[in-house]
Design a protein around this motif. Structure first.
Motif, PDB file in Angstrom:
ATOM      1  N   GLY A 114      -8.095 -10.305  -6.485  1.00 27.66           N
ATOM      2  CA  GLY A 114      -8.487  -8.631  -6.091  1.00 27.66           C
ATOM      3  C   GLY A 114      -7.703  -7.622  -6.808  1.00 27.66           C
ATOM      4  O   GLY A 114      -7.811  -6.549  -6.126  1.00 27.66           O
ATOM      5  N   TYR A 151      -3.655   0.973  -2.824  1.00 28.26           N
ATOM      6  CA  TYR A 151      -4.826   1.268  -2.837  1.00 28.26           C
ATOM      7  C   TYR A 151      -4.991   2.507  -3.176  1.00 28.26           C
ATOM      8  O   TYR A 151      -6.079   2.843  -3.628  1.00 28.26           O
ATOM      9  CB  TYR A 151      -5.526   1.082  -1.221  1.00 28.26           C
ATOM     10  CG  TYR A 151      -6.971   0.940  -1.378  1.00 28.26           C
ATOM     11  CD1 TYR A 151      -7.559  -0.129  -1.792  1.00 28.26           C
ATOM     12  CD2 TYR A 151      -7.515   2.022  -0.684  1.00 28.26           C
ATOM     13  CE1 TYR A 151      -9.032  -0.105  -1.980  1.00 28.26           C
ATOM     14  CE2 TYR A 151      -9.065   2.039  -0.798  1.00 28.26           C
ATOM     15  CZ  TYR A 151      -9.608   0.995  -1.112  1.00 28.26           C
ATOM     16  OH  TYR A 151     -11.013   0.921  -1.358  1.00 28.26           O
ATOM     17  N   LYS A 176      -5.327   3.388  -6.854  1.00 27.62           N
ATOM     18  CA  LYS A 176      -6.542   2.919  -7.560  1.00 27.62           C
ATOM     19  C   LYS A 176      -7.373   4.298  -7.865  1.00 27.62           C
ATOM     20  O   LYS A 176      -8.251   4.236  -8.926  1.00 27.62           O
ATOM     21  CB  LYS A 176      -7.424   1.928  -6.555  1.00 27.62           C
ATOM     22  CG  LYS A 176      -9.111   1.983  -6.755  1.00 27.62           C
ATOM     23  CD  LYS A 176      -9.627   1.044  -5.831  1.00 27.62           C
ATOM     24  CE  LYS A 176     -11.123   0.908  -6.043  1.00 27.62           C
ATOM     25  NZ  LYS A 176     -11.684  -0.007  -4.795  1.00 27.62           N
ATOM     26  N   ASN A 196      -7.336  -1.565 -10.955  1.00 29.28           N
ATOM     27  CA  ASN A 196      -8.554  -2.056  -9.769  1.00 29.28           C
ATOM     28  C   ASN A 196      -8.020  -3.048  -8.750  1.00 29.28           C
ATOM     29  O   ASN A 196      -7.237  -3.820  -9.051  1.00 29.28           O
ATOM     30  CB  ASN A 196      -9.650  -2.747 -10.811  1.00 29.28           C
ATOM     31  CG  ASN A 196     -10.041  -2.073 -11.800  1.00 29.28           C
ATOM     32  OD1 ASN A 196     -10.566  -1.006 -11.657  1.00 29.28           O
ATOM     33  ND2 ASN A 196     -10.142  -2.429 -13.114  1.00 29.28           N
ATOM     34  N   ILE A 197      -8.187  -2.476  -7.569  1.00 33.21           N
ATOM     35  CA  ILE A 197      -7.473  -3.319  -6.412  1.00 33.21           C
ATOM     36  C   ILE A 197      -8.332  -3.005  -5.310  1.00 33.21           C
ATOM     37  O   ILE A 197      -8.871  -1.925  -5.088  1.00 33.21           O
ATOM     38  CB  ILE A 197      -6.157  -2.821  -6.139  1.00 33.21           C
ATOM     39  CG1 ILE A 197      -5.370  -3.974  -5.101  1.00 33.21           C
ATOM     40  CG2 ILE A 197      -6.277  -1.385  -5.717  1.00 33.21           C
ATOM     41  CD1 ILE A 197      -3.902  -3.661  -5.097  1.00 33.21           C
ATOM     42  N   SER A 198      -8.841  -4.267  -4.532  1.00 31.94           N
ATOM     43  CA  SER A 198      -9.674  -4.070  -3.359  1.00 31.94           C
ATOM     44  C   SER A 198      -8.748  -3.863  -2.124  1.00 31.94           C
ATOM     45  O   SER A 198      -7.336  -4.035  -2.343  1.00 31.94           O
ATOM     46  CB  SER A 198     -10.438  -5.331  -3.294  1.00 31.94           C
ATOM     47  OG  SER A 198      -9.410  -6.536  -2.992  1.00 31.94           O
ATOM     48  N   VAL A 199      -9.273  -3.797  -0.908  1.00 32.02           N
ATOM     49  CA  VAL A 199      -8.559  -3.612   0.313  1.00 32.02           C
ATOM     50  C   VAL A 199      -7.627  -4.757   0.225  1.00 32.02           C
ATOM     51  O   VAL A 199      -6.472  -4.773   0.818  1.00 32.02           O
ATOM     52  CB  VAL A 199      -9.332  -3.294   1.481  1.00 32.02           C
ATOM     53  CG1 VAL A 199      -8.438  -3.364   2.729  1.00 32.02           C
ATOM     54  CG2 VAL A 199     -10.043  -1.965   1.344  1.00 32.02           C
ATOM     55  N   TRP A 200      -8.363  -6.123   0.292  1.00 29.51           N
ATOM     56  CA  TRP A 200      -7.701  -7.116   0.598  1.00 29.51           C
ATOM     57  C   TRP A 200      -6.644  -7.472  -0.551  1.00 29.51           C
ATOM     58  O   TRP A 200      -5.538  -7.933  -0.234  1.00 29.51           O
ATOM     59  CB  TRP A 200      -8.485  -8.577   0.803  1.00 29.51           C
ATOM     60  CG  TRP A 200      -9.243  -8.592   1.865  1.00 29.51           C
ATOM     61  CD1 TRP A 200     -10.658  -8.378   2.137  1.00 29.51           C
ATOM     62  CD2 TRP A 200      -8.624  -8.811   3.148  1.00 29.51           C
ATOM     63  NE1 TRP A 200     -10.676  -8.367   3.576  1.00 29.51           N
ATOM     64  CE2 TRP A 200      -9.774  -8.695   4.275  1.00 29.51           C
ATOM     65  CE3 TRP A 200      -7.485  -9.191   3.582  1.00 29.51           C
ATOM     66  CZ2 TRP A 200      -9.167  -8.930   5.551  1.00 29.51           C
ATOM     67  CZ3 TRP A 200      -7.069  -9.290   5.123  1.00 29.51           C
ATOM     68  CH2 TRP A 200      -8.114  -9.402   5.936  1.00 29.51           C
ATOM     69  N   GLY A 201      -6.907  -6.901  -1.902  1.00 27.90           N
ATOM     70  CA  GLY A 201      -5.945  -7.046  -2.826  1.00 27.90           C
ATOM     71  C   GLY A 201      -4.695  -6.253  -2.570  1.00 27.90           C
ATOM     72  O   GLY A 201      -3.664  -6.594  -2.739  1.00 27.90           O
TER      73      GLY A 201
END
Length: 127
Positions: free
Chosen positions: A43, A92, A95, A102-107
């Motif tokens: 992620g 985050y 991003k 690119n990064i997700s919350v979990w990432g």
């Protein structure tokens, strides 16, 4: 002007130089650590070297500003849950500033954990 004033002026100039040098070291260490974290974290991806460099600059500056204004150090380990949360938020937020980052919350959460582990291994400040 006595000797104390001269010494104080010299000390003030060195402090300003150290701040810029400290930022440059943070950018270099942050680029290395964020690149490793992106490779190891699901992620979390960085599309190009320029995105990595720009992300390192943004992350180092955000960390520096947060530390200067709030006193909170965003090192995930050694600073407790506050440092961990601040590190994830910085990742985050990057991003939205850096194209190709690119990064997700979990990432961001896992990335902060990975950065904390890498920070223990690599000397210097990652975030």
């Amino acid at each position: 002007m006595d000797n104390n004033d001269k010494n104080r002026d010299r000390t003030d100039n060195r402090t300003n130089d150290w701040d810029i040098g400290e930022i440059l070291i943070r950018i270099l260490v942050t680029a290395i650590v964020v690149g490793i974290a992106a490779f190891l974290t699901p992620g979390f991806s960085i599309n190009s070297l320029w995105s990595l460099i720009l992300a390192a600059v943004v992350i180092a500056l955000l960390d520096y500003l947060i530390q200067k204004f709030t006193g909170v150090n965003a090192t995930p380990f050694g600073r407790g849950i506050t440092g961990f949360i601040v590190a994830a938020i910085i990742l985050y937020a990057t991003k939205f500033i850096v194209p190709g980052f690119n990064i997700s919350v979990w990432g961001a959460i896992i990335g902060a954990l990975v950065i904390g582990i890498i920070d223990v291994i690599i000397p210097g400040r990652a975030m």
